[in-house]
Design a protein around this motif. Structure first.
Motif, PDB file in Angstrom:
ATOM      1  N   LYS A 145       0.867  -1.179   0.000  1.00  0.00           N
ATOM      2  CA  LYS A 145       0.000   0.000   0.000  1.00  0.00           C
ATOM      3  C   LYS A 145       0.900   1.224   0.000  1.00  0.00           C
ATOM      4  O   LYS A 145       1.616   1.471   0.969  1.00  0.00           O
ATOM      5  N   ASP A 190       2.124  10.019   6.139  1.00  0.00           N
ATOM      6  CA  ASP A 190       0.716   9.610   6.190  1.00  0.00           C
ATOM      7  C   ASP A 190       0.540   8.109   6.378  1.00  0.00           C
ATOM      8  O   ASP A 190      -0.598   7.615   6.393  1.00  0.00           O
ATOM      9  N   ILE A 191       1.638   7.369   6.501  1.00  0.00           N
ATOM     10  CA  ILE A 191       1.534   5.918   6.639  1.00  0.00           C
ATOM     11  C   ILE A 191       0.866   5.574   7.958  1.00  0.00           C
ATOM     12  O   ILE A 191       1.282   6.030   9.024  1.00  0.00           O
ATOM     13  N   ASP A 192      -0.173   4.781   7.879  1.00  0.00           N
ATOM     14  CA  ASP A 192      -0.867   4.327   9.075  1.00  0.00           C
ATOM     15  C   ASP A 192      -0.029   3.240   9.756  1.00  0.00           C
ATOM     16  O   ASP A 192       0.335   2.249   9.111  1.00  0.00           O
ATOM     17  N   PRO A 193       0.309   3.398  11.031  1.00  0.00           N
ATOM     18  CA  PRO A 193       1.153   2.405  11.699  1.00  0.00           C
ATOM     19  C   PRO A 193       0.598   0.991  11.652  1.00  0.00           C
ATOM     20  O   PRO A 193       1.352   0.025  11.531  1.00  0.00           O
ATOM     21  N   ASP A 194      -0.727   0.863  11.751  1.00  0.00           N
ATOM     22  CA  ASP A 194      -1.320  -0.475  11.686  1.00  0.00           C
ATOM     23  C   ASP A 194      -1.110  -1.101  10.311  1.00  0.00           C
ATOM     24  O   ASP A 194      -0.821  -2.301  10.204  1.00  0.00           O
ATOM     25  N   MET A 195      -1.256  -0.299   9.246  1.00  0.00           N
ATOM     26  CA  MET A 195      -1.020  -0.819   7.906  1.00  0.00           C
ATOM     27  C   MET A 195       0.454  -1.171   7.728  1.00  0.00           C
ATOM     28  O   MET A 195       0.791  -2.182   7.106  1.00  0.00           O
ATOM     29  N   SER A 255       6.765   1.541   3.350  1.00  0.00           N
ATOM     30  CA  SER A 255       6.277   0.301   3.975  1.00  0.00           C
ATOM     31  C   SER A 255       6.734  -0.920   3.199  1.00  0.00           C
ATOM     32  O   SER A 255       7.247  -1.892   3.771  1.00  0.00           O
TER      33      SER A 255
END
Length: 248
Positions: free
Chosen positions: A94, A100-105, A153
């Motif tokens: 993703k 803006d990277i979501d930690p969960d993702m 990521s």
């Protein structure tokens, strides 16, 4: 003479058990089909409901690697089935700007792309070591050799997968277990066409020295050679198969 030479290559994997993750489409499917065509008993993973044997795999194991307990179940299955060859192909991505990277993702991508191969390798190695022979091929990416904006990521996961492969080779080559990773470039798959469209692909191809997309069959042939008895001394490498993209 030539017929006997060709026949030898047609059955390189007869009596070998091969485990391929993410075998239901794209590169994974091509790899599974290629192994099966050369005599292997192929077990593939896929998400969704359990699936009956088909023209791609002799057996299927259903597992969603975003769920840690399903990775553990898959690892236990690998331990019981004792494959001669393990191909860690399943992966997710993703893209997003770094801030803006979501930690969960981010964690999910690492779990699918790194933790799952790690656990499956742990499960496969004991039986390979006991037999004194095994092959592990981890499917990395050119984004595990280089990177670019919005790939933090994915690149983190693929650089980690390569590092794990080197450590495997350092520790287990002496046991007859040869581990390598490969780094596919831009490959002609349905997903590539869906994500980029014709215009995007044309712009991409212009940056590739070979001036084309790679073919799934080209990836499969490299994986099969690395996993075969012909490969006796290439270990711990991350082999780019990208039409020269990462070298110019």
């Amino acid at each position: 003479m030539w017929s006997s030479w060709l026949k030898r290559f047609e059955v390189r994997f007869i009596n070998k058990k091969v485990f391929v993750t993410g075998a239901s489409r794209g590169i994974g499917q091509g790899i599974a089909e290629a192994f099966r065509a050369e005599g292997a008993w192929v077990i593939g993973t896929r998400t969704g409901e359990q699936c009956a044997p088909d023209e791609v795999c002799n057996e299927w194991f259903s597992a969603d690697f975003t769920q840690l307990e399903q990775i553990a179940a898959c690892a236990e299955f690998v331990r019981k089935t004792s494959p001669d060859v393990l191909v860690n192909n399943a992966g997710i991505n993703k893209n997003a700007p770094f801030v803006d990277i979501d930690p969960d993702m981010f964690r999910t991508i690492q779990q699918v792309n790194v933790v799952a191969p790690f656990m499956l390798c742990q499960a496969a190695i004991p039986s390979m070591k006991q037999k004194g022979w095994g092959r592990i091929v981890n499917i990395s990416s050119i984004w595990g050799k280089i990177s670019m904006a919005h790939r933090a990521s994915y690149s983190a996961s693929k650089f980690a997968l390569d590092g794990m492969t080197v450590a495997l080779a350092a520790e287990h080559s002496i046991d007859g277990i040869i581990a390598n990773s490969i780094a596919p470039g831009f490959i002609d798959t349905d997903l590539t066409h869906h994500m980029l469209g014709d215009a995007g692909i044309k712009a991409l191809v212009s940056k590739v020295p070979a001036n084309r997309l790679g073919q799934v069959s080209e990836i499969a042939r490299l994986v099969l050679w690395l996993a075969s008895e012909e490969n006796t001394f290439i270990a711990g490498q991350n082999v780019a198969i990208d039409g020269g993209f990462t070298r110019v």
